[in-house]
Design a protein around this motif. Structure first.
Motif, mmCIF file in Angstrom:
data_model
loop_
_atom_site.group_PDB
_atom_site.id
_atom_site.type_symbol
_atom_site.label_atom_id
_atom_site.label_comp_id
_atom_site.label_asym_id
_atom_site.label_seq_id
_atom_site.Cartn_x
_atom_site.Cartn_y
_atom_site.Cartn_z
ATOM 1 N N ALA A 1 0.840 -1.191 0.000
ATOM 2 C CA ALA A 1 0.000 0.000 0.000
ATOM 3 C C ALA A 1 0.883 1.253 0.000
ATOM 4 O O ALA A 1 1.862 1.339 0.727
ATOM 5 N N ALA A 2 0.541 2.188 -0.851
ATOM 6 C CA ALA A 2 1.294 3.432 -0.929
ATOM 7 C C ALA A 2 0.320 4.609 -0.907
ATOM 8 O O ALA A 2 -0.843 4.486 -1.274
ATOM 9 N N VAL A 3 0.817 5.739 -0.457
ATOM 10 C CA VAL A 3 0.025 6.953 -0.353
ATOM 11 C C VAL A 3 0.732 8.038 -1.148
ATOM 12 O O VAL A 3 1.959 8.155 -1.094
ATOM 13 N N ARG A 4 -0.024 8.820 -1.902
ATOM 14 C CA ARG A 4 0.532 9.952 -2.649
ATOM 15 C C ARG A 4 0.190 11.226 -1.885
ATOM 16 O O ARG A 4 -0.971 11.537 -1.663
ATOM 17 N N PHE A 5 1.216 11.937 -1.450
ATOM 18 C CA PHE A 5 1.058 13.196 -0.735
ATOM 19 C C PHE A 5 1.312 14.354 -1.686
ATOM 20 O O PHE A 5 2.236 14.297 -2.497
ATOM 21 N N LEU A 6 0.537 15.407 -1.557
ATOM 22 C CA LEU A 6 0.753 16.648 -2.284
ATOM 23 C C LEU A 6 0.872 17.770 -1.272
ATOM 24 O O LEU A 6 0.046 17.888 -0.370
ATOM 25 N N VAL A 7 1.905 18.583 -1.420
ATOM 26 C CA VAL A 7 2.160 19.674 -0.478
ATOM 27 C C VAL A 7 2.412 20.950 -1.273
ATOM 28 O O VAL A 7 3.232 20.964 -2.191
ATOM 29 N N THR B 1 9.607 19.872 5.089
ATOM 30 C CA THR B 1 9.540 20.145 6.525
ATOM 31 C C THR B 1 8.119 19.988 7.036
ATOM 32 O O THR B 1 7.902 19.467 8.134
ATOM 33 N N ARG B 2 7.131 20.405 6.257
ATOM 34 C CA ARG B 2 5.732 20.239 6.664
ATOM 35 C C ARG B 2 5.406 18.762 6.875
ATOM 36 O O ARG B 2 4.752 18.396 7.853
ATOM 37 N N LEU B 3 5.880 17.898 5.986
ATOM 38 C CA LEU B 3 5.639 16.460 6.146
ATOM 39 C C LEU B 3 6.402 15.892 7.338
ATOM 40 O O LEU B 3 5.875 15.075 8.085
ATOM 41 N N ARG B 4 7.642 16.324 7.511
ATOM 42 C CA ARG B 4 8.440 15.830 8.650
ATOM 43 C C ARG B 4 7.818 16.248 9.979
ATOM 44 O O ARG B 4 7.838 15.492 10.950
ATOM 45 N N ASN B 5 7.249 17.426 10.040
ATOM 46 C CA ASN B 5 6.611 17.891 11.272
ATOM 47 C C ASN B 5 5.359 17.092 11.610
ATOM 48 O O ASN B 5 4.909 17.104 12.751
ATOM 49 N N LEU B 6 4.802 16.410 10.638
ATOM 50 C CA LEU B 6 3.631 15.565 10.865
ATOM 51 C C LEU B 6 4.006 14.148 11.269
ATOM 52 O O LEU B 6 3.147 13.304 11.452
ATOM 53 N N GLY B 7 5.289 13.870 11.371
ATOM 54 C CA GLY B 7 5.738 12.558 11.810
ATOM 55 C C GLY B 7 6.331 11.692 10.716
ATOM 56 O O GLY B 7 6.749 10.575 10.978
ATOM 57 N N LEU B 8 6.360 12.164 9.491
ATOM 58 C CA LEU B 8 6.964 11.407 8.394
ATOM 59 C C LEU B 8 8.429 11.822 8.313
ATOM 60 O O LEU B 8 8.826 12.619 7.471
ATOM 61 N N GLU C 1 -10.512 7.642 -6.509
ATOM 62 C CA GLU C 1 -10.546 8.065 -5.110
ATOM 63 C C GLU C 1 -10.356 9.572 -5.012
ATOM 64 O O GLU C 1 -9.550 10.165 -5.721
ATOM 65 N N LEU C 2 -11.117 10.178 -4.126
ATOM 66 C CA LEU C 2 -10.999 11.613 -3.906
ATOM 67 C C LEU C 2 -9.809 11.914 -3.000
ATOM 68 O O LEU C 2 -9.321 11.041 -2.278
ATOM 69 N N TRP C 3 -9.367 13.151 -3.025
ATOM 70 C CA TRP C 3 -8.279 13.593 -2.150
ATOM 71 C C TRP C 3 -8.802 13.791 -0.739
ATOM 72 O O TRP C 3 -9.944 14.203 -0.537
ATOM 73 N N HIS C 4 -7.947 13.507 0.247
ATOM 74 C CA HIS C 4 -8.303 13.636 1.658
ATOM 75 C C HIS C 4 -7.390 14.662 2.324
ATOM 76 O O HIS C 4 -6.212 14.741 1.975
ATOM 77 N N PRO C 5 -7.908 15.402 3.312
ATOM 78 C CA PRO C 5 -7.016 16.271 4.079
ATOM 79 C C PRO C 5 -6.084 15.423 4.940
ATOM 80 O O PRO C 5 -6.402 14.281 5.288
ATOM 81 N N ILE C 6 -4.943 15.954 5.284
ATOM 82 C CA ILE C 6 -3.951 15.201 6.052
ATOM 83 C C ILE C 6 -4.504 14.771 7.413
ATOM 84 O O ILE C 6 -4.130 13.723 7.931
ATOM 85 N N ARG D 1 -5.566 10.826 11.929
ATOM 86 C CA ARG D 1 -6.537 10.475 12.966
ATOM 87 C C ARG D 1 -7.042 9.053 12.871
ATOM 88 O O ARG D 1 -7.892 8.653 13.642
ATOM 89 N N ARG D 2 -6.553 8.300 11.904
ATOM 90 C CA ARG D 2 -7.017 6.911 11.775
ATOM 91 C C ARG D 2 -6.673 6.140 13.043
ATOM 92 O O ARG D 2 -5.530 6.123 13.466
ATOM 93 N N PRO D 3 -7.673 5.470 13.631
ATOM 94 C CA PRO D 3 -7.385 4.672 14.823
ATOM 95 C C PRO D 3 -6.551 3.444 14.466
ATOM 96 O O PRO D 3 -6.702 2.869 13.400
ATOM 97 N N ALA D 4 -5.713 3.077 15.383
ATOM 98 C CA ALA D 4 -4.886 1.876 15.181
ATOM 99 C C ALA D 4 -5.772 0.650 15.245
ATOM 100 O O ALA D 4 -6.655 0.550 16.096
#
Length: 111
Positions: free
Chosen positions: A29-35, A45-52, A94-99, A104-107
């Motif tokens: 599974a892969a995710v495409r991020f757009l910043v 830096t925005r992505l790294r600050n989110l934990g990536l 698939e539609l785009w989702h906010p970060i 917030r996805r539960p484990a």
């Protein structure tokens, strides 16, 4: 597996696109991020600050498409994601989702 790229806009800002393994999924599974940011360093830096933490942009192999640029520019956060399309698949429906939706996805419980 990390592929990505960027596109410099006429106003000097950039849109960075990155394909990364999904933070919560196993396997392929892969995710495409757009910043959207003022420059490439700030976008990463925005992505790294989110934990990536291990996010790097090497080369410009998979730059954002015009549709992706439009999507991220019209989002108030300037940071969106969706499941990355398979290389052999057709158009993505698939539609785009906010970060926030990804973070917030539960484990899932371990059984």
């Amino acid at each position: 597996m990390a592929a990505g790229g960027f596109c410099k806009l006429p106003n000097g800002s950039v849109v960075v696109a990155l394909n990364l393994p999904s933070p919560g999924a196993e396997g392929s599974a892969a995710v495409r991020f757009l910043v959207h940011a003022q420059n490439r360093a700030r976008a990463l830096t925005r992505l790294r600050n989110l934990g990536l933490r291990a996010v790097y942009l090497r080369g410009n192999a998979a730059p954002p498409t015009p549709d992706e640029i439009t999507a991220v520019l019209h989002h108030p956060d300037g940071l969106i994601w969706r499941t990355a399309p398979d290389s052999g698949a057709g158009a993505v429906t698939e539609l785009w989702h906010p970060i926030r939706a990804l973070l917030r996805r539960p484990a899932e419980p371990v059984s």
